[in-house]
Design an enzyme around this catalytic site. Structure first.
Site, mmCIF file in Angstrom:
data_model
loop_
_atom_site.group_PDB
_atom_site.id
_atom_site.type_symbol
_atom_site.label_atom_id
_atom_site.label_comp_id
_atom_site.label_asym_id
_atom_site.label_seq_id
_atom_site.Cartn_x
_atom_site.Cartn_y
_atom_site.Cartn_z
ATOM 1 N N LYS A 1 11.009 22.738 7.450
ATOM 2 C CA LYS A 1 9.735 22.321 8.019
ATOM 3 C C LYS A 1 9.412 20.977 7.387
ATOM 4 C CE LYS A 1 4.855 23.140 7.877
ATOM 5 N NZ LYS A 1 3.693 23.911 7.532
ATOM 6 N N GLY B 1 -4.470 24.870 11.347
ATOM 7 C CA GLY B 1 -5.796 24.795 11.955
ATOM 8 C C GLY B 1 -6.341 26.099 12.487
ATOM 9 N N ASN C 1 -1.010 29.984 7.589
ATOM 10 C CA ASN C 1 -1.005 30.473 6.208
ATOM 11 C C ASN C 1 -2.412 30.862 5.766
ATOM 12 O OD1 ASN C 1 0.704 29.348 3.166
ATOM 13 N ND2 ASN C 1 -0.795 30.939 3.396
ATOM 14 N N THR C 2 -3.297 29.864 5.663
ATOM 15 C CA THR C 2 -4.645 30.096 5.129
ATOM 16 C C THR C 2 -5.424 31.141 5.923
ATOM 17 O OG1 THR C 2 -4.618 27.788 4.464
ATOM 18 C CG2 THR C 2 -6.715 28.910 4.312
#
Lengths: 259, 63
Positions: free
Chosen positions: A101, A189, A210-211
């Site tokens: 990535k 996002g 992820n977050t």
């Protein structure tokens, strides 16, 4: 997650269209459980120095069965072409594979990518035999350039990394989906399940987050929500939604009403 | 220097010796000496010298 609708990335078929990050979890155990609940088959990891004063410390990969997951090293934190390439070369030597990535960040506050540097780095990495998944702005021209230099997918952002703002420009994403011959993966996002559904409804092939999972109050439950949302969004896309209209159309027969 | 920390090694040490000393043998790691990646197969044949800058990386949680 139908078996007859595989997500094909860099020549490999996956059932899951949800790619997850491995950062910000409270423990490796939580990472493992969330990844499992998300049904993810690809998990991205960062490349960092070994703490040589305590080298025996547990490692993330001790907790993720490598026969079950495709490990996707990323170049998070790289601000130059050189650093990104160096990071990828190291990651490959660690014996994980050639899928990377690519992130070349251009600005610390927004974490928006340096698009020119990303394209340059992608070009070099493709020549070196890497399968490059570049994080990029939701810019159709930038995505086209990255496809042209041989990237295995394009990964436009929905909103700034970790912002949870959701899909800020669905129209650009639609254009990117229409023009791309490589998979389109929304990267960054997403804040909640409906955002993930929306990405797939727009025709994106997968979503990376992820977050949104790791930062939720209950990451395991959110991981499951994301799994269902991605599945629902993909099915809605395949089913073909009705066109949006301004005025009503009755669902019940308009004849045979009692008088 | 290993990851920016000074390290003393016996004369004639190789990358394989350093990795073994740190107990990193079976780990998924990668090593760079003076900015060149050292292939795993060459650890034993890569001698280290005074003043070499060595980077040892592994994978950590990230998105």
């Amino acid at each position: 997650m139908a078996l007859d609708d595989p997500f094909v990335l860099a020549g490999k078929s996956y059932r899951s269209r949800l790619i997850v990050g491995s950062g910000k979890y409270k423990s490796f155990e939580e990472t493992r459980r969330a990844t499992e609940a998300a049904g993810a088959e690809i998990i991205t990891v960062a490349v960092r120095r070994v703490n040589i004063t305590d080298p025996g410390k547990e490692n993330l990969l001790d907790h993720l069965p490598l026969d079950r997951y495709t490990i996707l090293p990323n170049t998070a934190g790289c601000y130059t072409v050189e650093d990104a390439i160096r990071t990828c070369r190291l990651a490959r030597e660690a014996g994980i594979g050639t899928l990377v990535k690519l992130e070349v960040i251009g600005d610390e506050t927004t974490l928006f990518p340096d698009v020119a540097a990303t394209i340059e780095a992608a070009k070099i990495l493709v020549k070196e035999g890497f399968q490059v998944l570049p994080y990029v702005t939701d810019d159709p021209v930038a995505c086209k350039r990255l496809e042209d230099v041989g990237c295995a997918a394009v990964m436009p952002l929905a909103a700034p990394i970790g912002s949870g703002l959701g899909i800020r420009n669905p129209y650009n994403l639609r254009i990117i989906v229409e023009q791309s011959r490589v998979p389109v993966i929304v990267d960054a996002g997403v804040g909640t399940a409906s955002h993930a559904s929306e990405a797939l409804e727009l025709g994106c092939d997968a979503v990376l987050m992820n977050t949104a999972i790791a930062g939720a109050k209950d990451p395991i439950l959110m991981a499951e929500a994301m799994r269902l949302a991605v599945d629902a969004g993909r099915k809605a896309f395949l089913a073909g939604r009705i066109p949006a209209k301004l005025y009503a159309t009755a669902s019940s027969p308009v004849t045979g009403l009692i008088r | 220097m290993v990851n920016d920390e000074p390290r003393e090694l016996a004369a004639g040490s190789t990358v394989a010796d350093l990795v073994a000393t740190l107990g990193l043998g079976p780990r998924r790691i990668a090593v760079e000496v003076n900015r060149d990646v050292v292939p795993r197969a060459s650890y034993g044949a890569t001698a280290l010298h005074d003043g070499d800058a060595i980077e040892i990386i592994h994978f950590v949680g990230g998105g």
